[in-house]
Design a protein around this motif. Structure first.
Motif, mmCIF file in Angstrom:
data_model
loop_
_atom_site.group_PDB
_atom_site.id
_atom_site.type_symbol
_atom_site.label_atom_id
_atom_site.label_comp_id
_atom_site.label_asym_id
_atom_site.label_seq_id
_atom_site.Cartn_x
_atom_site.Cartn_y
_atom_site.Cartn_z
ATOM 1 N N PRO A 75 0.831 -1.219 0.000
ATOM 2 C CA PRO A 75 0.000 0.000 0.000
ATOM 3 C C PRO A 75 0.857 1.257 0.000
ATOM 4 N N THR A 76 0.386 2.277 -0.700
ATOM 5 C CA THR A 76 1.065 3.572 -0.729
ATOM 6 C C THR A 76 0.166 4.710 -0.263
ATOM 7 N N ARG A 77 -1.133 4.466 -0.181
ATOM 8 C CA ARG A 77 -2.054 5.473 0.330
ATOM 9 C C ARG A 77 -3.256 4.773 0.941
ATOM 10 N N GLY A 78 -3.974 5.512 1.786
ATOM 11 C CA GLY A 78 -5.149 4.952 2.434
ATOM 12 C C GLY A 78 -4.871 4.578 3.887
ATOM 13 N N TYR A 79 -5.771 3.805 4.463
ATOM 14 C CA TYR A 79 -5.611 3.453 5.873
ATOM 15 C C TYR A 79 -6.297 2.136 6.197
ATOM 16 N N LEU A 80 -5.857 1.554 7.311
ATOM 17 C CA LEU A 80 -6.466 0.373 7.918
ATOM 18 C C LEU A 80 -6.861 0.738 9.336
ATOM 19 N N THR A 81 -8.017 0.295 9.777
ATOM 20 C CA THR A 81 -8.419 0.538 11.161
ATOM 21 C C THR A 81 -9.267 -0.626 11.648
ATOM 22 N N GLY A 82 -9.256 -0.834 12.935
ATOM 23 C CA GLY A 82 -10.035 -1.928 13.492
ATOM 24 C C GLY A 82 -10.287 -1.748 14.969
ATOM 25 N N VAL A 83 -11.407 -2.264 15.439
ATOM 26 C CA VAL A 83 -11.762 -2.294 16.856
ATOM 27 C C VAL A 83 -12.212 -3.710 17.171
ATOM 28 N N ASN A 84 -11.664 -4.282 18.231
ATOM 29 C CA ASN A 84 -11.986 -5.658 18.572
ATOM 30 C C ASN A 84 -12.205 -5.801 20.080
ATOM 31 N N GLY A 85 -13.151 -6.629 20.433
ATOM 32 C CA GLY A 85 -13.426 -6.906 21.834
ATOM 33 C C GLY A 85 -13.620 -8.386 22.073
ATOM 34 N N GLU A 86 -13.195 -8.839 23.230
ATOM 35 C CA GLU A 86 -13.391 -10.229 23.632
ATOM 36 C C GLU A 86 -13.835 -10.246 25.081
ATOM 37 N N ILE A 87 -14.762 -11.113 25.428
ATOM 38 C CA ILE A 87 -15.245 -11.214 26.800
ATOM 39 C C ILE A 87 -15.458 -12.674 27.160
ATOM 40 N N ALA A 88 -15.022 -13.023 28.376
ATOM 41 C CA ALA A 88 -15.387 -14.315 28.953
ATOM 42 C C ALA A 88 -16.748 -14.104 29.606
#
Length: 285
Positions: A75-88
């Motif tokens: 990649p040369t332009r743009g973006y990656l993003t993420g949100v993650n959750g885990e619960i017992a």
């Protein structure tokens, strides 16, 4: 377990998961104090920390990711993003949760040079009948994807076991950022398989606890302390923060993407575990 990913737009994907996990943790004579304390509190032991924990964890995960880069590999332009959750989930023999957020941006500076800026934060804790994060679910830092130049998994508070071996506990909080200048290898006509970079990393893993002579196991009745006998160490973002800088080469090999890096730790402290040369298989950035 079952995990499902659903593309909701051209760029966005939502992930869900449910799993049942049967967990057994055994400790033996000489186990680090926090491992022994966990057994004494949640498992069955002889009071000295020797024993075991057995239980069921019912885990739920949810996440969202967006990819607006112009190329999956280079990649040369743009973006990656993420949100993650885990619960017992309630009903598990241990109850805890983790939340993480990551962001990576790519900025084209010229035809050959790309600036990458990235970072990640994470937080976890116990809830209900579990007062703190189980030690084996902690975040860890160091190495590729974190702060290069420090051995993988060694950032954060440390103790000695009774044999004098250094143990990295990790922490329930983490934060790291990275800046990387990406460019083709000079003299290589096919720039689609090899790329060089110069980088600077910074990151911290901490738990907010205080460490002193009582945090490490004694060795033949003698007190031990990674931070110096008689010294108190507060595990905070600032106290655990480390920096490094270096160079890396990424190669799209027939076996898959490979990344090699050499880093110089700029901010290090006594007791840190240094590993200047590091290698990773399976990712390009």
């Amino acid at each position: 377990g079952l995990r499902i990913g659903i593309p909701v737009t051209e760029y966005d994907r939502v992930n869900f998961g449910l799993a049942a996990e049967r967990l057994t943790v055994n400790t033996y004579k000489g186990a680090p104090k926090r491992y022994a304390d966990f057994i004494n509190q949640y498992g069955k032991g002889d009071g000295s920390g020797v024993g075991s924990f057995k239980g069921w964890l019912y885990k739920g995960t949810i996440g969202w990711g967006r990819n607006k880069t112009d190329n999956a590999l280079w990649p040369t332009r743009g973006y990656l993003t993420g949100v993650n959750g885990e619960i017992a989930l309630p009903g598990s023999d241990l109850q805890y949760y983790t939340l993480t957020h990551n962001q990576t941006w790519f900025f084209p500076l010229s035809k050959d040079f790309t600036l990458m800026l990235g970072g990640e934060v994470g937080y976890g804790n116990g809830y209900g009948k579990t007062k703190t994060m189980p030690f084996f679910e902690n975040f860890y830092g160091g190495g590729l994807g974190s702060v290069r130049g420090f051995e993988s998994g060694t950032l954060g508070p440390k103790v000695y076991d009774e044999y004098g071996e250094k143990i990295s506990y990790g922490g329930n909080k983490k934060a790291n950022v990275s800046a990387e200048l990406l460019f083709p290898m000079p003299g290589i006509k096919d720039s689609r398989t090899v790329r060089l970079s110069l980088f600077a990393d910074a990151g911290s893993v901490w738990d907010g606890k205080t460490y002193n002579d009582g945090s490490s196991s004694n060795s033949n009745g003698v007190s031990q302390n990674v931070y110096g006998v008689g010294t108190t160490h507060k595990s905070t973002f600032k106290n655990e923060l480390r920096y490094s800088a270096g160079a890396a080469v990424t190669w799209l090999s027939p076996l898959g993407p490979m990344k090699f890096s050499y880093a110089y730790p700029i901010k290090k402290k006594e007791g840190d575990e240094i590993q200047r040369f590091q290698f990773q298989l399976g990712t390009t950035f």
